[in-house]
Every structure is written in C-alpha cells, then in structure tokens.
Design an enzyme around this catalytic site. Structure first.
Site, short mmCIF file in Angstrom:
data_model
loop_
_atom_site.label_atom_id
_atom_site.label_comp_id
_atom_site.label_asym_id
_atom_site.label_seq_id
_atom_site.Cartn_x
_atom_site.Cartn_y
_atom_site.Cartn_z
N HIS A 81 29.84 27.90 41.19
CA HIS A 81 29.45 27.53 42.55
C HIS A 81 28.86 28.76 43.23
CE1 HIS A 81 33.46 29.18 43.10
NE2 HIS A 81 33.30 29.22 44.41
N HIS A 85 29.52 30.42 46.13
CA HIS A 85 30.22 31.35 47.01
C HIS A 85 29.98 32.77 46.53
CE1 HIS A 85 33.21 28.30 48.97
NE2 HIS A 85 32.15 28.51 49.72
N ASP A 128 31.60 35.53 46.10
CA ASP A 128 32.42 36.25 45.12
C ASP A 128 32.16 35.79 43.69
OD1 ASP A 128 33.65 33.84 46.02
OD2 ASP A 128 35.60 34.47 45.25
N HIS A 129 31.29 34.80 43.53
CA HIS A 129 30.93 34.31 42.20
C HIS A 129 29.46 34.58 41.84
CE1 HIS A 129 34.68 31.86 41.54
NE2 HIS A 129 34.74 32.07 42.84
N HIS A 138 36.11 21.29 45.67
CA HIS A 138 36.11 22.53 46.44
C HIS A 138 35.37 22.29 47.75
CE1 HIS A 138 36.69 26.74 47.03
NE2 HIS A 138 35.42 27.10 46.85
N ASP A 158 36.29 27.21 41.36
CA ASP A 158 37.28 27.03 42.41
C ASP A 158 37.49 25.54 42.65
OD1 ASP A 158 37.06 29.73 42.53
OD2 ASP A 158 36.44 29.83 44.63
N HIS A 181 41.59 34.39 39.64
CA HIS A 181 41.11 34.17 41.01
C HIS A 181 42.28 34.30 42.00
CE1 HIS A 181 39.04 32.11 44.41
NE2 HIS A 181 37.95 32.62 43.84
#
Length: 312
Positions: free
Chosen positions: A63, A65, A67-68, A140, A211, A269
């Site tokens: 996805h 976001h 942090d990914h 998510h 997530d 995570h």
C-alpha cells in the site's frame, strides 16, 4: 530461499528498527531477489546484506503509506547508478504509477533500465516458470494488498547412494537424470530417471500481508503457507486502537495464522512504543494461540523450509 527483513517498525524508523521492507532471496536463481515494500532507508539496509541491488527483479508494494514507499525513488536511482540494466517489475495499488513517475520526473532522475509498473487487481499477478503470485485486498484505511507466493513443484533429489551402487559416474550423467532424461551408459545399460530421482518436492508457499485489520482474505492468502508474515502493530490490550487505525494485534496475527493452518508466523510492523526488549511480550501473546511464532529480527536470514505441517 530465505527471508531477510530490512525494516520492521511501523510509521517511522527508531534507533533499533527501520521502516517496512522485506527481501526474498531466491537462492536457486543466481543471486536474484524480490522485495515487498520499500520504506525510507531500505537501500541503506541492503548495504548491510550480501544482496546486490542490481539483482532485484521484482518489487511488490502492499500500500502507499509512506513507511512502505518513501524509499522507492532513491532505490530506483541507485539501482541504475550501480549498473542495473535488466527490467524491474513493480506491482502495487492504484496510484503507484503516479507516485513513481512524478518523483522521478520532478527530480529528473534517469533510469538505465526498463521499469514496468503494474497497478494490480485481485487475482494472479505473476505466473512464470518458477513462481506464481496471487494478490488480494486486505482491510486497512487505504487500499492495501497481501501477496501469496507459491513456488512451483521442484524435481526430487538424486538417489546418490543407489547411483553409486549402480556404478554410474557422477557429472553430466547426473545432470541428465536430474532433468528427467533417461541415460544410456557406455556399457549399454539404461538408467531410468524415474529410478534415480526421488519424488517431486512440493513448492514452498510464502504469504506476506500489508497493513490490515483481521479479515477473511488474510486467512485465504495464508492457507497452508509455510511462512506467514503478518503485522502486529500493537499488543492486544490496545485492540481498540489497532482497529481504529486499521491494524492488528499480535494475538490477532496468531489467530489468523492458526485459522490458515500456516507452518510458521513472523510478526512485524511494530509500533514505536515497543522497544526491542519489549517484543518478547508480543511473541508470548501470539504464542498463546500459535506456537510457531517469532518476532522478525532485521537483517537476520530466515531460511524458508517446507513446514512440518505440510510434510506430514
């Protein structure tokens, strides 16, 4: 094959953990590897491993976001600078193309290799001679996917003791037998591949989830997997908070692994509230439901073996 966790923290890096990325080393394929997610600092983590960035050939984004994905433009640029010329396939949700092309365009970053960006739908997204990959949506706050990677059936092991007793010379003959071909020796004897090679070995199954809250697709993707990688952002005492933010607890990850009949669970995570020494508590919580649980440790290689559950 083995897993290498390049980042296991949620949201932002902390002193002991980087943000999310996982490398999948395909040992049988001459050093090539795949990755899932590419948080900020991923390419720096790769420098601490034997993996060579120019041997990365597939990258799966769960996805969008930060942090990914915040490490993605820099990683692509470095792959080019390091002499990577082979095509790189990147798979991920809607918006991935805009993210990559905009960041590369604004920074005038030139890539010396073809870049194939695939914005995926649910279902089969990769099917080649070695592996298949199926994607399915998770639960998510934004569009998030999990990936089920299935290795194709492998040729059985050579019965070296039997071949030695039959006085079959090692070398090219062994390779022929291993490839499924019958061989006629110089003395006229015919050695059958079916007699010299053991039963085919089932392919290994790796499931890596983005997530997610607990959901049916997490179980479906993880069904019978040798390895299941599931987020465990919080301890179960914060289950309400996990649900609010679209995440899972360690206990919920274990419940998914148990329901799926997975062989081994890696939780990852982790919220920044948990220091490295706190992870044992998350593991204990998960093991109360699913014994074969470990907290992923960054840069530690984890061989992917056929699980005991599937080999029984």
């Amino acid at each position: 094959m083995e897993l290498l966790f390049l980042g296991t923290n949620a949201g932002m890096p902390i002193r002991d953990r980087n943000v999310t990325s996982i490398a999948i080393k395909l040992c049988e394929n001459g050093g090539s590897f795949w990755m899932v997610d590419c948080g900020e600092g991923t390419q720096h983590q790769l420098l601490k491993t034997p993996l060579k960035l120019n041997r990365l050939n597939k990258l799966f984004i769960t996805h969008l976001h930060g942090d990914h994905v915040f490490g993605l433009p820099g990683l692509l640029s470095s792959r080019s600078s390091l002499g990577g010329t082979e095509r790189l396939d990147i798979y991920g949700p809607n918006g991935l193309r805009e993210l990559v092309e905009t960041s590369l365009g604004i920074t005038e970053t030139y890539l010396g290799f073809p870049l194939n960006i695939v914005e995926i739908q649910e279902g089969m997204i990769v099917e080649d001679e070695d592996m298949t990959v199926v994607a399915a949506k998770l639960d998510h706050r934004i569009e998030s996917y999990g990936y089920r990677m299935v290795e194709r059936e492998r040729t059985g092991a050579l019965n070296a003791q039997w071949l030695s007793e039959m006085k079959v010379p090692p070398g090219p003959v062994y390779r022929e037998l291993k490839s499924g071909k019958d061989v006629t020796l110089d003395d006229g004897r015919v050695i059958r591949s079916a007699e010299a090679v053991g039963k085919p070995l089932p392919g290994r199954i790796i499931t890596i989830l983005g997530d997610t809250r607990p959901c049916d697709n997490a179980v479906k993707l993880g069904e019978g997997a040798d390895v299941l990688v599931h987020e465990a952002t919080f301890a179960h005492e914060l289950a309400d908070k996990a649900h609010e933010y679209g995440h899972s607890t360690a206990l919920q990850a274990a419940q998914i692994a148990h329901a799926a009949g997975a062989g081994r669970l890696f939780i990852t995570h982790f919220s920044s509230r948990y220091k490295q020494e706190d992870l044992a508590e998350l593991v204990a919580e998960a093991r109360s439901v699913f014994t074969h649980t470990d907290a992923a440790i960054e840069l530690k290689p984890y061989p992917i073996n056929l699980s005991l559950l599937r080999s029984m």
